[in-house]
Design a protein around this motif. Structure first.
Motif, short mmCIF file in Angstrom:
data_model
loop_
_atom_site.label_atom_id
_atom_site.label_comp_id
_atom_site.label_asym_id
_atom_site.label_seq_id
_atom_site.Cartn_x
_atom_site.Cartn_y
_atom_site.Cartn_z
N ILE A 99 0.84 -1.20 0.00
CA ILE A 99 0.00 0.00 0.00
C ILE A 99 0.88 1.25 0.00
N GLU A 100 1.89 1.27 0.86
CA GLU A 100 2.78 2.43 0.96
C GLU A 100 3.52 2.68 -0.35
N ILE A 101 3.94 1.62 -1.01
CA ILE A 101 4.62 1.78 -2.30
C ILE A 101 3.68 2.39 -3.33
N THR A 114 -4.18 3.48 -7.00
CA THR A 114 -3.99 4.24 -5.76
C THR A 114 -4.95 3.70 -4.70
N PRO A 115 -4.42 3.23 -3.58
CA PRO A 115 -5.29 2.72 -2.51
C PRO A 115 -6.23 3.80 -1.99
N TYR A 138 -8.34 -4.62 0.50
CA TYR A 138 -8.19 -3.19 0.25
C TYR A 138 -8.81 -2.82 -1.08
N VAL A 139 -9.10 -1.53 -1.21
CA VAL A 139 -9.72 -0.99 -2.41
C VAL A 139 -8.74 -0.01 -3.04
N GLN A 140 -8.64 -0.06 -4.35
CA GLN A 140 -7.74 0.84 -5.06
C GLN A 140 -8.40 1.31 -6.35
N THR A 141 -7.88 2.41 -6.89
CA THR A 141 -8.42 2.91 -8.15
C THR A 141 -8.11 1.91 -9.26
N PHE A 142 -8.94 1.93 -10.28
CA PHE A 142 -8.74 1.09 -11.46
C PHE A 142 -8.03 1.92 -12.51
N VAL A 143 -6.94 1.39 -13.05
CA VAL A 143 -6.21 2.08 -14.11
C VAL A 143 -6.59 1.42 -15.43
#
Length: 184
Positions: A99-101, A114-115, A138-143
């Motif tokens: 997540i941090e990366i 992006t988380p 976790y949830v992140q943006t879709f690219v």
């Protein structure tokens, strides 16, 4: 860059081997979350508080990834909910590091998932997926994009150049991040 890739691969192999030592009775190939589309939909709504307009499962070997369309603040948004495999879910620092990366790369201009914080204000939530198993979610943006190699004729010299430039930019950002971590 090749040295960094080799170092990351070596560290990952050490990590997997350490899990084998820490969990000698565990088959490390096991642990893919068993989650249906409906259960994924319910889990996303529980974590985010937003309704699911569209959901489909994405390909993944060890984890469960769901592509989700929802509406936030009256605008449509596409996200990915990742339910991490059992083995890696047991190592919260590993998941937190990923997540941090992603957050660091995103803040430094790298177009990557992006988380997103969920309802409890955290990036990662541990959820009881089955009676026996808890998994990091976790949830992140879709690219948007097409995976390289999904179409044999899609790899052109221009695409190879742009991919190399992107990887070079990402490598530079990660080197700075690693130096900052080493200083701490």
């Amino acid at each position: 860059m090749e040295a960094i890739v080799e170092e990351v691969e070596r560290k990952y192999q050490e990590y997997v081997q350490s899990l084998g030592t820490a969990y000698p009775d565990k088959d490390l190939s096991y642990g893919r979350p068993e989650v249906s589309i409906d259960a994924g939909k319910d889990l996303f709504t529980k974590l985010s508080g937003f309704p699911v307009e569209n959901i489909k499962e994405l390909d993944s070997f060890w984890d469960r990834n769901f592509y989700i369309s929802t509406t936030m603040d009256q605008r449509s948004i596409n996200l990915v909910m990742k339910i991490v495999n059992e083995t890696e879910s047991a190592n919260l620092p590993f998941v937190t590091g990923l997540i941090e990366i992603m957050l660091y790369l995103s803040k430094n201009g790298i177009n990557c998932p992006t988380p997103c914080k969920v309802m409890d204000g955290k990036y990662v939530s541990h959820q009881q997926i089955t009676e026996k198993h808890r998994h990091a979610v976790y949830v992140q943006t879709f690219v948007e994009g097409i995976p390289v190699g999904s179409k044999a004729d899609a790899i052109t010299p221009s695409l190879a150049y742009r991919a190399g430039a992107f990887l070079g930019k990402m490598d530079s950002a990660l080197k700075v991040m690693l130096r900052n971590v080493a200083v701490k």
